[in-house]
Design a protein around this motif. Structure first.
Motif, PDB file in Angstrom:
ATOM      1  N   ALA A  97     125.998 -22.183  23.713  1.00  0.00           N
ATOM      2  CA  ALA A  97     126.078 -23.352  24.598  1.00  0.00           C
ATOM      3  C   ALA A  97     127.505 -23.825  24.803  1.00  0.00           C
ATOM      4  N   LEU A  98     128.426 -22.900  25.021  1.00  0.00           N
ATOM      5  CA  LEU A  98     129.786 -23.301  25.364  1.00  0.00           C
ATOM      6  C   LEU A  98     129.782 -23.816  26.795  1.00  0.00           C
ATOM      7  N   PHE A  99     130.762 -24.670  27.120  1.00  0.00           N
ATOM      8  CA  PHE A  99     130.828 -25.168  28.493  1.00  0.00           C
ATOM      9  C   PHE A  99     131.560 -24.132  29.334  1.00  0.00           C
ATOM     10  N   PRO A 100     130.864 -23.520  30.291  1.00  0.00           N
ATOM     11  CA  PRO A 100     131.406 -22.335  30.961  1.00  0.00           C
ATOM     12  C   PRO A 100     132.643 -22.614  31.795  1.00  0.00           C
ATOM     13  N   PHE A 110     136.477 -30.740  23.056  1.00  0.00           N
ATOM     14  CA  PHE A 110     135.558 -31.476  23.915  1.00  0.00           C
ATOM     15  C   PHE A 110     135.132 -32.826  23.344  1.00  0.00           C
TER      16      PHE A 110
ATOM     17  N   MET B 235     120.894 -25.393  32.025  1.00  0.00           N
ATOM     18  CA  MET B 235     121.681 -26.007  30.947  1.00  0.00           C
ATOM     19  C   MET B 235     120.797 -26.390  29.778  1.00  0.00           C
ATOM     20  N   THR B 238     119.944 -23.074  27.888  1.00  0.00           N
ATOM     21  CA  THR B 238     121.062 -22.573  27.081  1.00  0.00           C
ATOM     22  C   THR B 238     121.540 -23.618  26.075  1.00  0.00           C
ATOM     23  N   GLU B 239     120.817 -24.715  25.961  1.00  0.00           N
ATOM     24  CA  GLU B 239     121.090 -25.780  24.982  1.00  0.00           C
ATOM     25  C   GLU B 239     122.399 -26.509  25.251  1.00  0.00           C
ATOM     26  N   GLU B 240     122.936 -26.328  26.478  1.00  0.00           N
ATOM     27  CA  GLU B 240     124.168 -27.048  26.806  1.00  0.00           C
ATOM     28  C   GLU B 240     123.934 -28.564  26.784  1.00  0.00           C
ATOM     29  N   ALA B 243     124.121 -29.737  23.349  1.00  0.00           N
ATOM     30  CA  ALA B 243     125.514 -29.729  22.904  1.00  0.00           C
ATOM     31  C   ALA B 243     126.237 -30.976  23.409  1.00  0.00           C
ATOM     32  N   PHE B 247     128.034 -34.456  21.257  1.00  0.00           N
ATOM     33  CA  PHE B 247     129.355 -35.038  21.433  1.00  0.00           C
ATOM     34  C   PHE B 247     129.288 -36.461  21.977  1.00  0.00           C
ATOM     35  N   LEU B 249     127.837 -37.541  24.686  1.00  0.00           N
ATOM     36  CA  LEU B 249     127.897 -37.701  26.136  1.00  0.00           C
ATOM     37  C   LEU B 249     126.479 -37.751  26.679  1.00  0.00           C
TER      38      LEU B 249
END
Lengths: 369, 373
Positions: A97-100, A110, B235, B238-240, B243, B247, B249
């Motif tokens: 889950a990196l920010f692409p 981040f 998103m 992909t568990e964004e 994530a 943080f 947000l």
């Protein structure tokens, strides 16, 4: 709460249950504690609820019963739900889950927007060195290999100095070589940073090599919570015994303080009463093959595994057992053999009621002959 | 050895022995299963399953045999199995050890009223979820108004470009064609009465007030609403999203508000653009088919089509935009599990947003008619 103990555990789960649908709990009555600097593995087959527990700790899932405390503060219960960002946890996701759209350094920084630029840079620099990512800070995630992406995810999670780091199947997307290297690096890194971590995996090797303590889960329930050594040598349930390594289950009966079975006698370690039917768990490395003319057990199959040969053996009753031999001792399939059993770590389980005739409670590791 | 394997069969001999024969493999075991289901087990007696006649066996056969065994036992028989070959016995033990899990997998059958109640519960839960999402979005908006610096400008402008500017060609083309179509159909009727000039009223009012805003909204629902669901859903998969949350947000502030705001600006502008091109289409056909010249058309347009028609049409557009953006984003958040769910919720988002847009439009029409506007 125990005030005298001074240092409360980092994480405390007390009887937590989680359900996605009413009346079908995904996990039930899980009680665990994790202390400062410890690495805990949640181990179990897919669908056993290990990821659900992780997500409940992270605050992504509500719990229906019990309570979760982080550093002594109640964060989850039936009525309490502290939001994720106030729990001070770091999480490494299965797909990272990196920010692409952000470069590596921005990904790592981040969560640090509340700090000044120089402070951010110092932390990012530290983590780049620590994770061996130096030189890649200006790349985008899609320009990195799986292992590198995972390092970025790890660095990003560690940047906030979390009280607890959660890792969801961190090695499942890496090839085996890379996974074992990452495993060593991660272990060293966690120790070096004195990070308390929980790792979810379905691979017992991974759990054993990483963890200080392992929690084995099955169908949403905690089967055993102990050190890796105890889990392997003294499993408390047949499920654990079977899941953490190859095991055969042989029925026997207690007579005169020993357990008599088809392949010999075993010590009655649990002091069960005479006449009790039991199942003996025995591992392949305790069974050795002695080729003997006219013996009534024979070899059904051989599986070459590089460092060892695993033989599948059929006993006269039809019972199947396995034996691991050195990789150079090769016997033909069909050879009549006798067994020499060196019982170093057998475990007894009193036999479940549900069995009659030929049925044994053995688990599904018997290959079709 | 005879290669031919007999068909599977069972027979109850003297009420004490169940003789099993033949190939107990899928799919040939089905008749045996039916026979076993119909069988009346001898009550309270010892029953022997004589299984030495089974010549082939797979897990399907093992399940059938095991189920019969359990059923007989449940009805009070003392059951034992005899003569089952060792490798088949292994298969039986495999089935027995997984029995509880297998039975649990099959959901219990529900009767009509239970299903009805479950579906109502489900609907209520969905409604509550949607309401919760609406509330969260509203509070996020209030927070944003309180401190406008939190707005993600870059995200807003990007959305404006993708959902507004890039939608210009298709919106223009389609409303132009709709203008043409309306004019053609009107021309047929008006020519009969010789009231050609009224084509201006027909095209102008219907397009400005209803059709241009609706066409623009439906296009945007298909283009952007679905994209919102798919983007946010991906998103989520992909568990964004998780994530982001770790943080601190808020996904709503980061993803939903910029999209809603961008669409609220873009859709009225698109509607105005659609008005122009639609009327132009009508004008072309009017001069071509009805001999209403451009100047005649425009001067009639000025006196016949009141400004309020255009304002009503433009006024509805921001509401349509809010509906489309919120439904799209909400469906994106609803995605659980895998990639196939993304497709499903994308479809739902389009259907739901068009449905809600038309319902809203109908309510507007009724209310405005009520107030004589």
């Amino acid at each position: 709460m125990d005030l005298a103990a001074g240092q409360s555990p980092v994480l405390e789960l007390r009887g937590i249950s989680c359900a996605y649908e009413p009346n079908r709990p995904a996990v039930e009555q899980i009680t665990l504690t994790v202390h400062q600097g410890e690495i805990l593995c949640l181990l179990g087959p897919s669908g056993c609820g290990k990821t659900t527990i992780l997500r409940a700790i992270a605050g992504f899932e509500r719990i229906t019963d019990g309570s979760i405390s982080l550093s002594g503060r109640l964060v989850s219960s039936r009525d309490v739900m502290v939001p994720t960002e106030q729990r001070h946890i770091g999480m490494v996701f299965q797909e990272y889950a990196l920010f692409p759209h952000l470069r590596v350094e921005k990904n790592i920084a981040f969560g640090l927007s509340h700090l000044s630029r120089p402070q951010q840079k110092a932390i990012v620099d530290d983590l780049l060195t620590l994770t061996g990512l130096r030189g890649l800070e200006h790349r985008y995630p899609h320009e990195l290999s799986g292992g590198q992406q995972q390092r970025v995810a790890l660095a990003r999670a560690l940047a906030l100095r979390p009280v607890l780091l959660l890792l969801d199947e961190p090695f499942s997307n890496l090839d085996p070589d890379m996974a074992s290297r990452m495993r060593q690096d991660l272990h060293a890194l966690l120790r070096q940073t004195k990070t308390t971590a929980i790792l979810v995996t379905h691979d017992h090797d991974e759990a054993f090599s990483m963890a200080d303590r392992v929690a084995v889960l099955n169908r949403g329930r905690l089967e055993q919570f102990d050190t890796p050594e105890a889990i392997y040598h003294v499993p408390t349930t047949p499920f654990v015994a079977d899941f953490v390594g190859q095991a055969d289950f042989i029925s026997g009966v207690v007579t005169n303080d020993v357990v008599t079975s088809e392949i010999g006698e075993f010590p009655n370690t649990q002091h069960l009463a005479t006449g009790t039917s039991v199942v003996v768990m025995i591992r392949p490395d305790d069974i050795h093959i002695v080729p003997t003319k006219g013996a009534d057990a024979h070899i059904l199959a051989r599986q070459f595994k590089g460092s060892e040969n695993v033989y599948t053996i059929q006993l006269p009753s039809g019972q199947i057992v396995h034996s691991s031999e050195s990789s150079l001792s090769i016997y033909q399939v069909g050879t009549a053999i006798a067994l020499r059993v060196v019982a170093t770590h057998t475990v007894l389980f009193p036999q479940p009621l549900e069995s009659s005739g030929k049925k044994d409670p053995g688990h599904g590791n018997a290959p079709p002959p | 050895m005879d290669d031919r394997v007999q068909q599977a069969a069972v027979s109850l001999v003297e009420g004490r022995t169940l003789r099993c024969r033949g190939a107990w493999t899928m799919p040939d075991v089905a008749p045996v299963e039916r026979a076993l289901r119909r069988m009346t087990w001898p009550a309270r007696s010892a029953l022997v399953f004589e299984a030495s006649g089974i010549e082939a066996f797979d897990t399907g056969g093992a399940v059938v045999l095991y189920r019969a065994l359990m059923e007989a036992r449940r009805q009070g028989c003392e059951v034992s199995i005899q003569g089952l070959r060792p490798d088949y016995a292994q298969l039986m033990s495999l089935v027995s050890s997984h029995w509880a899990a297998m039975v649990a997998e099959v959901a219990p059958r529900q009767n009509g009223s239970e299903r009805f109640r479950a579906s109502i519960r489900n609907r209520v839960a969905q409604g509550a979820g949607a309401l919760e999402f609406l509330g969260e979005s509203a509070t996020a908006l209030v927070r944003l108004v309180a401190s406008p610096r939190r707005l993600r400008w870059r995200s807003c402008l990007n959305s404006l470009r993708l959902d507004g500017v890039h939608a210009l060609p298709i919106t223009g083309l389609l409303t132009f064609l709709i203008g043409v179509v309306i004019a053609y159909q009107g021309a047929e009727q008006l020519r009969k009465f010789g009231t050609n000039i009224f084509i201006v009223d027909l095209v102008g009012i219907s397009l400005l007030r209803e059709i241009a805003p609706l066409i623009a909204a439906i296009l945007i629902a298909g283009r952007s609403g679905s994209a919102y669901a798919a983007q946010i859903g991906t998103m989520k998969v992909t568990e964004e999203l998780d994530a982001l949350q770790t943080f601190g947000l808020s996904p709503i502030e980061l993803l939903v508000l910029p999209r809603v705001l961008a669409l609220v600006v873009a859709l009225p502008l698109l509607t105005a653009y659609a008005d122009v091109l639609g009327v132009f289409g009508g004008m072309l056909i009017a001069s071509n088919q009805l001999n209403v010249s451009f100047t005649a058309f425009l001067s009639r347009f000025e006196e016949a089509v009141a400004l309020r028609h255009m304002l009503i049409g433009l006024g509805k557009a921001p509401f349509f935009a809010v509906i489309i953006a919120l439904v799209g984003c909400y469906q994106g958040f609803q995605i659980r599990g895998g990639v196939d769910d993304v497709g499903r919720h994308t479809t739902i988002s389009v259907v739901q947003s068009i449905f809600l847009v038309i319902i809203f439009d109908a309510i507007c029409s009724i209310l405005l008619n009520w107030w004589n506007l």
